[in-house]
Every structure is written in C-alpha cells, then in structure tokens.
Design a protein around this motif. Sequence first.
Motif, PDB file in Angstrom:
ATOM      1  N   GLN A   1       0.809  -1.215   0.000  1.00  0.00           N
ATOM      2  CA  GLN A   1       0.000   0.000   0.000  1.00  0.00           C
ATOM      3  C   GLN A   1       0.845   1.270   0.000  1.00  0.00           C
ATOM      4  O   GLN A   1       0.319   2.359  -0.224  1.00  0.00           O
ATOM      5  CB  GLN A   1      -0.898   0.023   1.254  1.00  0.00           C
ATOM      6  CG  GLN A   1      -1.759  -1.195   1.434  1.00  0.00           C
ATOM      7  CD  GLN A   1      -2.930  -1.220   0.480  1.00  0.00           C
ATOM      8  OE1 GLN A   1      -3.321  -0.187  -0.043  1.00  0.00           O
ATOM      9  NE2 GLN A   1      -3.469  -2.398   0.238  1.00  0.00           N
TER      10      GLN A   1
ATOM     11  N   TRP B   1     -10.493   0.383   8.506  1.00  0.00           N
ATOM     12  CA  TRP B   1     -10.621   1.021   7.183  1.00  0.00           C
ATOM     13  C   TRP B   1     -11.503   2.236   7.330  1.00  0.00           C
ATOM     14  O   TRP B   1     -12.456   2.238   8.128  1.00  0.00           O
ATOM     15  CB  TRP B   1     -11.222   0.035   6.180  1.00  0.00           C
ATOM     16  CG  TRP B   1     -11.508   0.640   4.823  1.00  0.00           C
ATOM     17  CD1 TRP B   1     -10.614   0.880   3.820  1.00  0.00           C
ATOM     18  CD2 TRP B   1     -12.781   1.078   4.336  1.00  0.00           C
ATOM     19  NE1 TRP B   1     -11.249   1.441   2.732  1.00  0.00           N
ATOM     20  CE2 TRP B   1     -12.592   1.572   3.022  1.00  0.00           C
ATOM     21  CE3 TRP B   1     -14.070   1.100   4.878  1.00  0.00           C
ATOM     22  CZ2 TRP B   1     -13.626   2.086   2.246  1.00  0.00           C
ATOM     23  CZ3 TRP B   1     -15.108   1.615   4.109  1.00  0.00           C
ATOM     24  CH2 TRP B   1     -14.881   2.097   2.808  1.00  0.00           C
ATOM     25  N   GLU B   2     -11.217   3.280   6.572  1.00  0.00           N
ATOM     26  CA  GLU B   2     -12.036   4.483   6.576  1.00  0.00           C
ATOM     27  C   GLU B   2     -12.361   4.870   5.148  1.00  0.00           C
ATOM     28  O   GLU B   2     -11.472   4.914   4.285  1.00  0.00           O
ATOM     29  CB  GLU B   2     -11.304   5.637   7.275  1.00  0.00           C
ATOM     30  CG  GLU B   2     -11.085   5.380   8.754  1.00  0.00           C
ATOM     31  CD  GLU B   2     -10.440   6.567   9.453  1.00  0.00           C
ATOM     32  OE1 GLU B   2     -10.153   7.561   8.770  1.00  0.00           O
ATOM     33  OE2 GLU B   2     -10.224   6.482  10.674  1.00  0.00           O
TER      34      GLU B   2
ATOM     35  N   ARG C   1      -5.655   4.130   0.444  1.00  0.00           N
ATOM     36  CA  ARG C   1      -6.870   3.372   0.167  1.00  0.00           C
ATOM     37  C   ARG C   1      -7.780   3.290   1.396  1.00  0.00           C
ATOM     38  O   ARG C   1      -8.787   2.586   1.381  1.00  0.00           O
ATOM     39  CB  ARG C   1      -6.520   1.966  -0.310  1.00  0.00           C
ATOM     40  CG  ARG C   1      -5.700   1.979  -1.604  1.00  0.00           C
ATOM     41  CD  ARG C   1      -5.405   0.571  -2.071  1.00  0.00           C
ATOM     42  NE  ARG C   1      -4.533   0.590  -3.241  1.00  0.00           N
ATOM     43  CZ  ARG C   1      -4.103  -0.490  -3.874  1.00  0.00           C
ATOM     44  NH1 ARG C   1      -4.472  -1.694  -3.426  1.00  0.00           N
ATOM     45  NH2 ARG C   1      -3.316  -0.395  -4.922  1.00  0.00           N
ATOM     46  N   GLY C   2      -7.396   3.951   2.465  1.00  0.00           N
ATOM     47  CA  GLY C   2      -8.235   4.005   3.655  1.00  0.00           C
ATOM     48  C   GLY C   2      -7.925   2.967   4.704  1.00  0.00           C
ATOM     49  O   GLY C   2      -8.470   3.006   5.809  1.00  0.00           O
ATOM     50  N   ILE C   3      -7.023   2.010   4.391  1.00  0.00           N
ATOM     51  CA  ILE C   3      -6.667   0.984   5.362  1.00  0.00           C
ATOM     52  C   ILE C   3      -5.641   1.551   6.338  1.00  0.00           C
ATOM     53  O   ILE C   3      -4.747   2.287   5.951  1.00  0.00           O
ATOM     54  CB  ILE C   3      -6.096  -0.263   4.656  1.00  0.00           C
ATOM     55  CG1 ILE C   3      -7.105  -0.831   3.657  1.00  0.00           C
ATOM     56  CG2 ILE C   3      -5.716  -1.335   5.675  1.00  0.00           C
ATOM     57  CD1 ILE C   3      -6.550  -1.951   2.812  1.00  0.00           C
ATOM     58  N   TRP C   4      -5.766   1.190   7.597  1.00  0.00           N
ATOM     59  CA  TRP C   4      -4.803   1.616   8.599  1.00  0.00           C
ATOM     60  C   TRP C   4      -4.582   0.477   9.600  1.00  0.00           C
ATOM     61  O   TRP C   4      -5.403  -0.444   9.716  1.00  0.00           O
ATOM     62  CB  TRP C   4      -5.272   2.871   9.339  1.00  0.00           C
ATOM     63  CG  TRP C   4      -6.554   2.690  10.085  1.00  0.00           C
ATOM     64  CD1 TRP C   4      -7.818   2.941   9.641  1.00  0.00           C
ATOM     65  CD2 TRP C   4      -6.700   2.166  11.414  1.00  0.00           C
ATOM     66  NE1 TRP C   4      -8.742   2.616  10.604  1.00  0.00           N
ATOM     67  CE2 TRP C   4      -8.084   2.137  11.696  1.00  0.00           C
ATOM     68  CE3 TRP C   4      -5.799   1.728  12.373  1.00  0.00           C
ATOM     69  CZ2 TRP C   4      -8.584   1.687  12.916  1.00  0.00           C
ATOM     70  CZ3 TRP C   4      -6.287   1.272  13.584  1.00  0.00           C
ATOM     71  CH2 TRP C   4      -7.672   1.261  13.847  1.00  0.00           C
TER      72      TRP C   4
END
Length: 692
Positions: free
Chosen positions: A24, A638-639, A602-605
Amino acid sequence: METARVRLATLVVTLQLLAVFSSQLSGQTPPDTSRTDSLPVAELAPITVSVARSDAPLRTLSFAVGSVDRATLDRGRATLGLDEALITTPGVLAANRYNYTQDLRVSIRGFGARSAFGVRGVKILLDGIPQTGPDGQGQLSNVEVSELDRVDILRGPSSSLHGNAAGGVISLVSTRRLASRFAPEARVTVGAFNTWKWTASGEVPVGPGAVRVSASRTTVDGHRDHSEAELWHAQLRAVQPLSSRTTLSVLAYLADTPKSENPGALTADQLAMSVRLADPRNVAIGANETTTQFQGGVTLSHAFAGGGSLDAVVYGGSRTVGNVLTFASIDLTRRIGGTRASLTIPRIIASLPLAVTVGVDAQWQRDDRQNVSPDGSEITLEQIEHVWELGPFIQSRLRLGDRVIVTGGLRYDRVAFDVDDALLSDGDASGSEVMASVSWSAGVTVDVDERVIPYANVSTAFETPTSTELVNRPTGGGGLNPLIEPQHATNYEVGVRGRVSMVFDYSLALFTTAVRDELIPFEVPTEPGRRFFRNAGSSRHSGLEIGLTARPIPAVALVGAYTLAEYEFTDFQTEDATFDGNEIPGVPTHQLHWSLRLTSDRGIWGAVDNTHTSSMYVDDANAATNAGWWTTDLRVGWEGGNDRWHVAPFVGLRNLFDEQYASSVVVNAFGGRYFEPAPGRHAYVGVRIGGR
C-alpha cells in the motif's frame, strides 16, 4: 526468558503487519492530518491549550504540556476508558482497575497514586468545567471518551494556575464542530466478556452556531466474577457565537450507573490462581455501587479588539451514590456549584510585550452522608459536610526580545470544611477547619529555533485531604480527623522540545519535586477495605520523561513515551516502623509505550501498541511487590465513504500474548489484598458511521 519471548513475538507481529501494508505504501499521497493516528508533540503545535488559562502559544510555555488528539482517542479504540489514550503521554500513569465502581487510578508524577477510588491530586476539567470538587476529589463519571475531541495534560505541580489538588491537570475537550447541516453519527463496539457499547449523536446548525446531542450505553459482564456493569451517558452542547468576538456555550452532562458490581482486590495467591476471581467477601455481601450524576454550565468567551480576552463559566450539579461495601453501606447525596473567570490584558512595559491574566475560582460543595452497618441494623455515621474554596490568582507573561519568554504566577487558596453531626447518640462531633495556602510559579522559555526550545520552571502545589478522607477516622465516630494536614510540593524542572523538519518531534523533561506531609493511605485490621490517611514527613519525586514521534514517510508513524520515576520517602516514621529511604508504593520505576501506526491512501490503517511497566512496591514497607508486565495490542481498520457519509469499521485485539498481570494496585491494603487484575487476551469489533 519470558520477556525475550514476548519481545521477539512482538517484533514478528510488527514485521508481519509491515509486510501487509508494504503493497500500500508506493505512490502514497499524504494522509489527512486530521485523521492521522499519531501522538502529536503538543508543545510545538501552533495552537493554545485549555490548561494554560491564557492564549499563549504552546511553544512559549515553560512547563511540560502534552495533548492527545481525536484520532488517538478514537481510532480503533474500544473507548471504554481514558487509559487507552493517556498511556501515550509520558509522566502519566492511568491504571485501569477494570472495576466500574471506581475510576481509573490516575497519577501524574506520583500525584494521585494514593487514590483508592476517584481521582486525587490531579485536577480534572471537562469543557472548562471542573470535575474536581473544592476538596480535591475528582470524578470521571461525566466523561464519554468517544465524544472527546482532545485531551490536554499539564504535568507537574500547577496550583498557581488551578488551585487545590493540582499536582497535574487533565483538561478534556468535547467535540464542538459548527455544523452547516444536520450531522448524525453512530458508533457500536462489541467485544469479549459480553461487552456492548453504542453511542449515537446528532448535530444541527442553529443560527451561526450549532447544537450537539449525544447518548451512549455500555454493558459489560467483566472478565472477573461479580463485575457486571451498566452505564448510560447523555450530553448536550450548544455553541452560539453572539458576535465575531463573543461565544456563548451551554453544556449539560448526565451519567447514570444503575448497576456496577465491585469484585474487590486479590491477594497474590488468588491472583496466581486466576485473574477472573473476585474477593469472596465482596461476593458474599454483594458489594456494588449505583450512581446518578448531573452537571450543567454556561460559558462565555470574548476576545477584545485590542488584544486580550475574557473567559467565564458558571456551573452546578448533583451526584447521588449508593455504595455497598464490606464494612458499611454508604448513601451520599452531593450538590456542587461554582464559577471560574479570568481576564487577560496585554500591555507594553518599557517597550516589552506583557500579558497579565487575573482571575478567580470559587466552588462550594454539600454532602449529605449516611453510613449503615453491613447487616443494615445500625446507622454508624450521619452528617452534613460543607466545603468552600476561594482562589484568586494572577499570571504574567513577559517577552524579552524575540526569543525569551518569562512567566510567573501567584495564587491564594482558602478551603473551608464544616461538618454538622446529625448522629448524637455517641456525642456531637460537629466541627470546622480551614486550610489555606499561597502557590506560585516562575519559568523561562528560550524560543531559539523550532528544533531546540529549552525551558525551566519552579512551581508549587498543595493538596488538602478530601472530605471523604477527613471524615474517615481510624478511631471511629463522626466529625473531622484532626490528625491529617494538607500536603505541599515544590517542583524544579528543566526541559527541551523540538521538531526536526516534519520528520521527527521530541520532548524531554527532567524534574525533582520535594513533597512535605505527603498523604498516605492505610487500612486497619478491624475495618479491612476502608481507607484511612496519615501524613508522611517528607518525600522526593524525581524523574525523566521522554516523548518521541518519527514520521519517516507520510504513511508511517512511530510513537514513543518513556517515564523514569524515582520516588522515595525521605522522612516517614509511624509508631511501629520507619520508612525513610523506601520507594513510594503504587508507581512503577519504568514505564515505556511505543506504537507503530500505518496508513494507506486506500483508507486501510493499522497499529501495533506495546506497553511495558516495571514492577512496583505496593506497601510503605516495600515488603510486597506487583510484578511488571509487557503487553501488545493490535488495531486494524478502514475508513471511507462519500461526500455525505463516513464509514470506519475496525477490529482490536488486546493483550495479544495473554499476559497475566495486575494492572492496578490498592496501596497498603490490609490482608495482602493489593492486586486488581487485568483481563487476558480478548478482542472487539466496531464501526463508526457518520454524516460529514
């Protein structure tokens, strides 16, 4: 060997999480800083904080101040307690008892470590309204963590700013967006031990301002026997600009705990058997607590056209408590009210900019208290207790040239206690006592460069016994305990903070605090579980605090906080023993927290959080010890969403390696019941859905 295994496993998990995110990280755009889950180095941010009582930029302050942002408080957290976020601040010990009849055991530089329930020695503010009464006893009952926007922490004695029991200050600031349209939001968390929590809120524009209403409900069975709890919170915050320079806010908080079982503390043998056990005495008697608390206030803030500001708040509230303990059933009705006001005036003196802040705090408190024997057959205490506090103060900030800022403060506090004994069968124990003190501070900050900002300060603090501590007399009966006095402290501190480009932030503080008449808890054999207090002669609190944040690339943040605490009695004798040179119990010598946080465009954390706490003594004699521990937690989420909605699912795994340990202790408990165990490995899932 065990520690090495834990550290190796932690490293493996960290590397695996890095591998998951490696795909990512290429072609990243900088993440939205308002949502970045990293610990801000608050001293360097170009903002002011709510603990300084003036609009001074943080980088000019001459004492250690930290700040925890909304992302650190909320992102992937269960939001069941402030300990989840306060661990990221050096110098702060937030020990979770996992017992909803009692608050966190919050300590800043050793102040507050003696608390058996509630918060002592640390001033608590919520949206500028004190959660600490005039006697120095604080509560976190009104705090709904998921509704907080920021937490500011002032570390070290600061009575010249905030008066009685200000060995440190924690200021909690609720979400206060000025919505341009209706903005609903919901958050749900489900986890181990049958934990369910939901929070619902809505914000609507009203003229140029907004009104926000929120409610939450938490139910838990608890990881221990006899530890079920149910909690409700409701809040209303209305913010209305009256002009471009004046803002009026109306605040209301309601907290209700209809059920909260008290499992009590364990002996070392019981802890070794299982962290799920409860004290058999508590189970047999059905120890529990019910509380209902309401608080409301009105705040007014005005900025003058020529500089300076006026801030004022008027507040009031009530708290009812029904507490069934092993030695008594306690019914308490508390009413409290007060006002806080400060006026900042800028001036030019001999071509030098000077800002002077003058103000006053006034509080009153009335407690209607009744204690009944465990079998309910006899009233053992019935009295009305009043406490009044008045604290006028003055603060100044003088800039010498472009780089040197000199600060000073002076405050006088008068705390008056009065008891009206209504149980006259054993004589009239009515009485009164006044405790007063002058507190001061002086400091200097040299704003040399963003990379190096040194500072130094000397400050004092005082702390009265709380009304509960004053009326608990080892000899029995009502009235006030004439044998305990306030404690006083003088703190000497030097520190430095800095930012190297946008990659590396740091802060370092070195301090020593001389404490006179330190208030020490103890129990007696005839009433185990009941806390009494006495004064030690003197003690010394010395320590080192380090905070670090590294951002090698926008997607990666490494956050660290380390505390070295060397606290000892220098002069403390009782009728039976001498404790000179012993370590002060209840505070670990070493505390380390580090966290790796990763984000993706991509919003993943994801985050790996690691905490190490060294062993600590649990009694004045240093004869019993609580073993140290090392825990690892994981959070992944995820956001995403669209222009109108935001969706954020998350998963958390706490105590990954199933460490068996006591996260909190009861200092000087009778019968060796020192230990309050934490849960083993457990998981939770949740989601936040909200309008933008």
